[in-house]
Design a protein around this motif. Structure first.
Motif, PDB file in Angstrom:
ATOM      1  N   SER A  17       0.835  -1.205   0.000  1.00 14.15           N
ATOM      2  CA  SER A  17       0.000   0.000   0.000  1.00 14.15           C
ATOM      3  C   SER A  17       0.867   1.251   0.000  1.00 14.15           C
ATOM      4  O   SER A  17       0.595   2.207  -0.720  1.00 14.15           O
ATOM      5  CB  SER A  17      -0.909  -0.022   1.231  1.00 14.15           C
ATOM      6  OG  SER A  17      -1.448   1.228   1.477  1.00 14.15           O
ATOM      7  N   GLN A  20       2.447   1.743  -3.408  1.00 15.08           N
ATOM      8  CA  GLN A  20       1.461   2.251  -4.356  1.00 15.08           C
ATOM      9  C   GLN A  20       1.172   3.727  -4.101  1.00 15.08           C
ATOM     10  O   GLN A  20       1.064   4.505  -5.037  1.00 15.08           O
ATOM     11  CB  GLN A  20       0.182   1.425  -4.283  1.00 15.08           C
ATOM     12  CG  GLN A  20       0.346   0.042  -4.874  1.00 15.08           C
ATOM     13  CD  GLN A  20      -0.873  -0.831  -4.652  1.00 15.08           C
ATOM     14  OE1 GLN A  20      -1.703  -0.569  -3.779  1.00 15.08           O
ATOM     15  NE2 GLN A  20      -0.976  -1.897  -5.435  1.00 15.08           N
ATOM     16  N   SER A  21       1.046   4.121  -2.838  1.00 17.38           N
ATOM     17  CA  SER A  21       0.752   5.524  -2.545  1.00 17.38           C
ATOM     18  C   SER A  21       1.957   6.402  -2.899  1.00 17.38           C
ATOM     19  O   SER A  21       1.786   7.519  -3.370  1.00 17.38           O
ATOM     20  CB  SER A  21       0.337   5.719  -1.088  1.00 17.38           C
ATOM     21  OG  SER A  21       1.386   5.399  -0.215  1.00 17.38           O
ATOM     22  N   GLN A  24       1.841   6.854  -6.548  1.00 14.97           N
ATOM     23  CA  GLN A  24       0.764   7.775  -6.897  1.00 14.97           C
ATOM     24  C   GLN A  24       1.171   9.222  -6.619  1.00 14.97           C
ATOM     25  O   GLN A  24       0.851  10.117  -7.390  1.00 14.97           O
ATOM     26  CB  GLN A  24      -0.525   7.424  -6.136  1.00 14.97           C
ATOM     27  CG  GLN A  24      -1.743   8.120  -6.681  1.00 14.97           C
ATOM     28  CD  GLN A  24      -2.001   7.781  -8.142  1.00 14.97           C
ATOM     29  OE1 GLN A  24      -2.009   6.625  -8.535  1.00 14.97           O
ATOM     30  NE2 GLN A  24      -2.194   8.806  -8.955  1.00 14.97           N
ATOM     31  N   ILE A  27       3.369  10.217  -9.526  1.00 14.14           N
ATOM     32  CA  ILE A  27       2.572  10.400 -10.742  1.00 14.14           C
ATOM     33  C   ILE A  27       1.809  11.718 -10.673  1.00 14.14           C
ATOM     34  O   ILE A  27       1.821  12.502 -11.631  1.00 14.14           O
ATOM     35  CB  ILE A  27       1.614   9.205 -10.958  1.00 14.14           C
ATOM     36  CG1 ILE A  27       2.416   7.955 -11.334  1.00 14.14           C
ATOM     37  CG2 ILE A  27       0.563   9.528 -12.021  1.00 14.14           C
ATOM     38  CD1 ILE A  27       1.605   6.671 -11.313  1.00 14.14           C
ATOM     39  N   ASP A  28       1.135  11.973  -9.543  1.00 16.83           N
ATOM     40  CA  ASP A  28       0.353  13.208  -9.399  1.00 16.83           C
ATOM     41  C   ASP A  28       1.245  14.443  -9.460  1.00 16.83           C
ATOM     42  O   ASP A  28       0.924  15.416 -10.138  1.00 16.83           O
ATOM     43  CB  ASP A  28      -0.417  13.202  -8.073  1.00 16.83           C
ATOM     44  CG  ASP A  28      -1.517  12.150  -8.039  1.00 16.83           C
ATOM     45  OD1 ASP A  28      -1.875  11.608  -9.111  1.00 16.83           O
ATOM     46  OD2 ASP A  28      -2.015  11.866  -6.926  1.00 16.83           O
ATOM     47  N   SER A  31       2.633  15.080 -12.944  1.00 17.57           N
ATOM     48  CA  SER A  31       1.584  15.665 -13.784  1.00 17.57           C
ATOM     49  C   SER A  31       1.454  17.163 -13.532  1.00 17.57           C
ATOM     50  O   SER A  31       1.378  17.966 -14.468  1.00 17.57           O
ATOM     51  CB  SER A  31       0.257  14.954 -13.514  1.00 17.57           C
ATOM     52  OG  SER A  31      -0.779  15.568 -14.209  1.00 17.57           O
TER      53      SER A  31
END
Length: 159
Positions: A17, A20-21, A24, A27-28, A31
């Motif tokens: 977890s 994955q966070s 993320q 990725i965020d 972006s």
């Protein structure tokens, strides 16, 4: 025995977890940084000699109350660049790059480290190449002191 098995499963899922966070977050942030940089037209350029080293400054402000500071220098065949991305007054991303470039050559070796931050906390980092991050005594939190120093220097540049 069941308790140990359940504990192992819980630890595994907790680590998965977190990974994955963390992915993320990258990725965020990537972006947001990409969007911000696409809005950039570096309107301010300065050359400074703080700490007796000649440095080039590029500054871009963009719509969502953000700013990018890029500082670069070249000394003893080493090109150094720092980039700080602020969104809504908060440092969200920083990147430090060092390239070994002998005179009259293309880049021979590169190291960089990307820092993902939020509200003064380091959330994640990625380092590529051979450089500072290979030193056991290197502390990634140094990026906040570097950023603070750069803000002080930026405020000393005559407008």
């Amino acid at each position: 025995m069941k308790n140990r098995f359940l504990l192992l499963i819980l630890i595994f899922f907790n680590q998965t977890s977190w990974a994955q966070s963390e992915l993320q977050i990258r990725i965020d942030t990537d972006s947001k940084v990409k969007k911000s940089l696409s809005q950039c037209y570096f309107e301010t350029v300065a050359v400074t000699t703080f700490d007796s080293e000649i440095e080039n400054w590029e500054v871009c402000s963009f719509e969502n109350e953000g700013r990018v500071l890029k500082i670069s220098s070249y000394k003893n065949e080493l090109y150094h660049e720092e980039m700080y991305v602020e969104i809504n007054g908060d440092l969200v991303y920083a990147k430090e790059t060092e390239k070994y470039i002998p005179h009259n050559h293309f880049s021979q070796m590169e190291w960089n480290c990307q820092f993902y931050t939020k509200k003064g906390k380091l959330l994640s980092l990625i380092s590529l190449g051979h450089g500072k991050t290979e030193d056991e005594n290197w502390d990634p939190i140094i990026i906040f002191a570097m950023y603070s120093k750069r803000l002080d220097e930026f405020n000393k540049i005559k407008k």
